[in-house]
Design an enzyme around this catalytic site. Structure first.
Site, PDB file in Angstrom:
ATOM      1  N   GLY A 112     111.927  25.630   2.906  1.00  0.00           N
ATOM      2  CA  GLY A 112     111.196  24.438   3.346  1.00  0.00           C
ATOM      3  C   GLY A 112     111.033  23.437   2.218  1.00  0.00           C
ATOM      4  O   GLY A 112     110.737  22.267   2.463  1.00  0.00           O
ATOM      5  N   ASP A 134     122.385  40.283  -8.298  1.00  0.00           N
ATOM      6  CA  ASP A 134     123.411  40.449  -9.339  1.00  0.00           C
ATOM      7  C   ASP A 134     122.842  40.313 -10.754  1.00  0.00           C
ATOM      8  O   ASP A 134     123.177  41.089 -11.645  1.00  0.00           O
ATOM      9  CB  ASP A 134     124.530  39.402  -9.194  1.00  0.00           C
ATOM     10  N   ARG A 175     101.291  36.144   3.869  1.00  0.00           N
ATOM     11  CA  ARG A 175     102.486  36.504   4.639  1.00  0.00           C
ATOM     12  C   ARG A 175     102.571  37.998   4.907  1.00  0.00           C
ATOM     13  O   ARG A 175     102.987  38.413   5.988  1.00  0.00           O
ATOM     14  CB  ARG A 175     103.718  36.061   3.866  1.00  0.00           C
ATOM     15  N   GLU A 193     113.694  33.311  -9.026  1.00  0.00           N
ATOM     16  CA  GLU A 193     113.399  34.516  -8.243  1.00  0.00           C
ATOM     17  C   GLU A 193     113.925  35.791  -8.898  1.00  0.00           C
ATOM     18  O   GLU A 193     113.472  36.888  -8.598  1.00  0.00           O
ATOM     19  CB  GLU A 193     113.959  34.372  -6.812  1.00  0.00           C
ATOM     20  N   ALA A 200     107.200  29.506  -4.929  1.00  0.00           N
ATOM     21  CA  ALA A 200     108.535  29.771  -5.483  1.00  0.00           C
ATOM     22  C   ALA A 200     109.112  28.489  -6.063  1.00  0.00           C
ATOM     23  O   ALA A 200     109.665  28.482  -7.164  1.00  0.00           O
ATOM     24  CB  ALA A 200     109.470  30.324  -4.408  1.00  0.00           C
TER      25      ALA A 200
HETATM   26  P1  ADP Z   1     116.141  30.347  -7.430  1.00  0.00           P
HETATM   27  O1  ADP Z   1     115.173  29.977  -6.364  1.00  0.00           O
HETATM   28  O2  ADP Z   1     115.615  31.358  -8.367  1.00  0.00           O
HETATM   29  O3  ADP Z   1     116.753  29.162  -8.094  1.00  0.00           O
HETATM   30  P2  ADP Z   1     118.287  30.557  -5.483  1.00  0.00           P
HETATM   31  O4  ADP Z   1     118.433  31.625  -4.471  1.00  0.00           O
HETATM   32  O5  ADP Z   1     117.885  29.209  -5.016  1.00  0.00           O
HETATM   33  O6  ADP Z   1     117.314  31.110  -6.642  1.00  0.00           O
HETATM   34  O7  ADP Z   1     119.663  30.367  -6.279  1.00  0.00           O
HETATM   35  C1  ADP Z   1     120.357  31.435  -6.867  1.00  0.00           C
HETATM   36  C2  ADP Z   1     121.833  31.122  -6.849  1.00  0.00           C
HETATM   37  O8  ADP Z   1     122.544  32.053  -7.655  1.00  0.00           O
HETATM   38  C3  ADP Z   1     122.451  31.196  -5.463  1.00  0.00           C
HETATM   39  O9  ADP Z   1     123.117  29.999  -5.169  1.00  0.00           O
HETATM   40  C4  ADP Z   1     123.407  32.394  -5.556  1.00  0.00           C
HETATM   41  O10 ADP Z   1     124.539  32.262  -4.733  1.00  0.00           O
HETATM   42  C5  ADP Z   1     123.771  32.371  -7.031  1.00  0.00           C
HETATM   43  N1  ADP Z   1     124.279  33.653  -7.554  1.00  0.00           N
HETATM   44  C6  ADP Z   1     123.815  34.898  -7.294  1.00  0.00           C
HETATM   45  N2  ADP Z   1     124.525  35.827  -7.946  1.00  0.00           N
HETATM   46  C7  ADP Z   1     125.478  35.175  -8.660  1.00  0.00           C
HETATM   47  C8  ADP Z   1     126.539  35.582  -9.525  1.00  0.00           C
HETATM   48  N3  ADP Z   1     126.785  36.864  -9.764  1.00  0.00           N
HETATM   49  N4  ADP Z   1     127.325  34.620 -10.070  1.00  0.00           N
HETATM   50  C9  ADP Z   1     127.113  33.316  -9.800  1.00  0.00           C
HETATM   51  N5  ADP Z   1     126.136  32.877  -8.982  1.00  0.00           N
HETATM   52  C10 ADP Z   1     125.318  33.779  -8.420  1.00  0.00           C
END
Ligand code: ADP
Length: 458
Positions: A47, A226, A285, A424, A439
């Protein structure tokens, strides 16, 4: 192939983007690696609301009694005091500056006259980006990185961290969409901003068996933990891993979060199949999710009227989702309470009695049943909306331990040199339960710190 940058950032969500922009501003040559074909992560599909105590919209609305201290207390308490007080303090003291940075430097537009008060917050303090989604955030961040000529590589999955013989992190190995291997050397350091692990069912079960296949997830498929796994291989310390949050009102067919159902923040009520309310609609939540799962069928109906719909206009701003829900038979607009009840075979007499009580409590300002903290809104006049919803895995509170400068800490309590993390993927802020709007405040506050720190320290 090999490439060399000053700073390598894993993950192009809100944390990664803000880190990249700050590192570049500090003079570094930056690359942002994103494993998916498009940038944005969960930030994009959220959101996008962001808590900032004592913000300019509060002032527009005459809310003058919010402080960083109150935000700090709400956040710590909301996570059952399992977040780190030092880190929550940094969040509370910097959230407003992060919001102002988004507004002034990144040109994010926030609504000037509307805020959300998410569950667990003692004040209405969540800024709402135009469009009510993270798209406004990511679009503007992407425009800024383009303007700053920051290199972004999509379809580029980071696989592991590289260290030198002193244990310092000096780069990342990655694979392209077509399976080619590339080594990214980092002269100054690596920032992990790869998000949580909500879409990784095996990992969820490893840390909390309760959150198994029976839950769908609101998260993007890339949200597989990851960065946690890569850092753990270097001995990084993990915390709060068992704390996995479900979002209470999601699509029962797909698990996708319902933003149409943000009408809950403007007074929509939750009822069960029997037509009774069963929880305070602005509770945390986790509390609402548990309460929903305890009802007949493990689902809820959210119920509101046109008057509530007109406050936040969640139908107009999320028209695509609305149309989809109607098509799926999961949302119905009804002229009368009878018609709404009939659509989902909810007990009509009970629903009427429930609504009559809500109308009374709206008048007296005193919800004798559940003490609705926002104050209930009268449901006397139609038309009405009734929407079926279930909880779905939404956010993983646990993750890497970082210090106040976002440096990743190992099991022995030592800094892993050259390694930073934000967003996160970290586990130190939200304790057992992340409050709504926290967040976005977290990822931009610590993403920016990580980007500044990796350059100033190395
Ligand atoms: P935050 O809110 O912490 O910024 P998000 O979920 O918005 O987290 O963004 C995390 C991003 O990292 C996502 O776009 C996801 O696809 C990417 N990601 C996750 N694992 C990997 C990886 N191994 N290599 C590259 N990008 C990754």
């Amino acid at each position: 192939a090999e490439q060399t940058y000053d700073v390598v950032i894993i993950g192009a969500g809100g944390a990664g983007f803000s880190a990249a922009i700050e590192a570049k501003k500090a003079g570094a040559n930056v690359v942002l690696l994103e494993k998916m074909p498009t940038v944005g992560g969960n930030t994009l599909i959220s959101g996008g609301e962001m808590n900032a105590p004592n913000n300019w919209v509060q002032q527009n609305l005459g809310i003058t009694d919010d402080t960083a201290d109150l935000f700090y207390e709400d956040t710590l308490k909301g996570g059952d005091n399992l977040g780190s007080p030092e880190m929550v303090r940094i969040l509370a003291d910097n959230a407003l500056a992060s919001a102002e940075w988004l507004r002034d430097e990144i040109k994010v537009e926030f609504l000037p006259d509307h805020l959300f008060q998410f569950g667990g917050h003692s004040r209405k303090r969540a800024l709402i980006p135009v469009g009510h989604t993270g798209a406004e955030l990511i679009t503007k961040l992407k425009a800024k990185t383009d303007e700053e000529k920051i290199t972004i590589k999509t379809n580029m999955k980071a696989e592991s961290l590289i260290t030198d013989d002193q244990g310092r992190v000096t780069g990342v190995t990655a694979t392209t969409g077509s399976g080619d291997k590339i080594t990214f050397h980092a002269n100054k350091g690596v920032i992990i901003a790869s998000g949580g692990f909500g879409s990784n069912v095996e990992m969820r079960k490893k840390y909390n068996p309760e959150l198994d296949e029976k839950y769908m997830s609101t998260d993007t498929p890339g949200t597989t933990g990851d960065g946690i796994i890569m850092a753990e291989a270097l001995g990084a310390k993990l915390t709060n891993m068992e704390s996995i949050q479900t979002y209470p009102v999601c699509n029962p067919e797909t698990g996708v979060i319902s933003l149409v159902a943000d009408s809950r923040f403007d007074g929509a009520i939750l009822i069960n199949q029997e037509g009774e309310r069963f929880v305070e609609e602005l509770e945390r939540r986790d509390v609402i999710s548990k309460a929903i799962l305890a009802q007949t069928g493990g689902y809820t109906y959210q119920f509101w009227n046109q008057k509530i719909a007109d406050i936040g206009k969640t139908i107009e701003v999320h028209q695509d989702e609305y149309d989809m829900l109607v098509k799926q038979g999961l949302l119905h607009k009804a002229d009368t309470i009878e018609e709404a009840a009939d659509f989902f075979k909810v007990d009509e007499d009970t629903l009427k009695a429930t609504i009559q009580k809500v109308n009374e409590y709206a008048k007296t300002g005193d919800d004798l049943d559940f003490h609705h903290r926002g104050g209930l809104v009268s449901l006397e006049t139609g038309p009405y909306y009734i929407q079926k919803a279930v909880p779905s895995v939404h956010h993983t509170m646990g993750g890497l331990v970082i210090d106040e400068k976002t440096r990743v800490i190992n099991e022995k309590g030592e800094i892993i040199p050259g390694l930073y993390a934000a967003g996160e993927v970290t586990g130190v802020i939200h304790g057992s339960n992340r409050l709504g709007g926290n967040a976005i405040a977290d990822i931009f506050t610590f993403g920016r710190i990580a980007g500044q720190q990796v350059v100033s320290e190395n």
